[in-house]
Write an enzyme that holds these catalytic residues in place. Sequence first.
Site, PDB file in Angstrom:
ATOM      1  N   ALA A  66       0.877  -1.172   0.000  1.00 52.35           N
ATOM      2  CA  ALA A  66       0.000   0.000   0.000  1.00 52.35           C
ATOM      3  C   ALA A  66       0.914   1.221   0.000  1.00 52.35           C
ATOM      4  CB  ALA A  66      -0.872  -0.021   1.240  1.00 52.35           C
ATOM      5  N   GLY A 112       0.394  -4.840   0.921  1.00 49.39           N
ATOM      6  CA  GLY A 112      -0.809  -4.841   0.080  1.00 49.39           C
ATOM      7  C   GLY A 112      -0.598  -5.545  -1.252  1.00 49.39           C
ATOM      8  N   GLU A 115      -1.027  -9.126  -0.491  1.00 46.31           N
ATOM      9  CA  GLU A 115      -2.456  -9.286  -0.180  1.00 46.31           C
ATOM     10  C   GLU A 115      -3.292  -9.291  -1.462  1.00 46.31           C
ATOM     11  OE1 GLU A 115      -2.203  -6.056   2.750  1.00 46.31           O
ATOM     12  OE2 GLU A 115      -3.211  -7.395   4.159  1.00 46.31           O
ATOM     13  N   GLU A 135       4.390  -5.296   7.406  1.00 51.08           N
ATOM     14  CA  GLU A 135       3.681  -4.204   8.094  1.00 51.08           C
ATOM     15  C   GLU A 135       4.137  -3.958   9.532  1.00 51.08           C
ATOM     16  OE1 GLU A 135       2.299  -6.317   5.985  1.00 51.08           O
ATOM     17  OE2 GLU A 135       0.789  -5.296   4.761  1.00 51.08           O
TER      18      GLU A 135
END
Length: 260
Positions: A66, A112, A115, A135
């Site tokens: 992300a 992300g 993911e 993370e």
Amino acid sequence: MNYNNILTAFKDGITTITINRPTKLNALNKATIQELHQAFKHADTDKNTKVIIITGSGEKAFVAGADISEFANFNATNGKKLAKKGQELLFDFIENLSTPSIAAINGFALGGGLELAMACHFRVASDNAKMGLPEVSLGVIPGYGGTQRLPQLVGKGRAMELIMTAGMINADQAHNFGLVNHVTSPENLMPLCQNIANKISRNSSVAISAAIKAINASFKDGVNGFKIEIEEFGNCFDTEDFTEGTTAFLEKRKAHFPGN
Ligand code: COA
């Protein structure tokens, strides 16, 4: 459709979506998530698209996570909204589409990015790929489904270790863990994914979407997957694809599925 952060292409029943922010290692900012939602939705409703392949542009990254610059100053309320909206718009959305999706992991798939790859129906990696959920090294946890899908794919202990250490695994380790189905050279990554997609395309798209629903049901809380399987299995008998598939078999010819 015009996009600023992604590219889309259609050929031989396959829609390829390429995340195109190579200078930011294809990091997922808000705009990119929105565009990906649109592109997946568009491909899923396009009758000619039998398989969706997603990859990253450049040689270095699938998606490096992300976009950290977008949430660095968030508080708890903003954080919850970010995760909820992202899961709804993209990660859960892709997993539950009736069109099969393959993640072609061509480099870093972090946070992300991993993911996103895990939300796809399965994954193929190039041998230079690196995967992880780093993370906790930023003081946060995976928020786009990583704590749920990683243990589903690799088992609880491995997921715990990977998330707690914020480490990265290479393509071979990911293959051993069952996180990716195949590992190949960077040059062969897209041809291999296309080859698998072609095999998928020859089968009944109606039956494939029923299979996706039944398999996903096994991972949903409060849903009895065996019941969903019975339901979906039964529904197949009323489809034109079933009539064509069984007739073609009995007539000793190749099936030409109408997709209804
Ligand atoms: N969010 C925002 N920008 C990112 C990013 C992310 N997740 N990952 C990489 N970038 C940007 C970098 O800031 C840099 O931009 P700049 O050139 O404007 O400074 C550019 O992409 C290239 O990255 P860089 O770090 O210089 O490449 P590298 O080869 O040295 O390192 C990584 C590659 C993947 C190891 C490193 O970029 C990284 O650790 N990224 C963050 C991974 C992460 O924590 N993801 C989870 C987020 S929740």
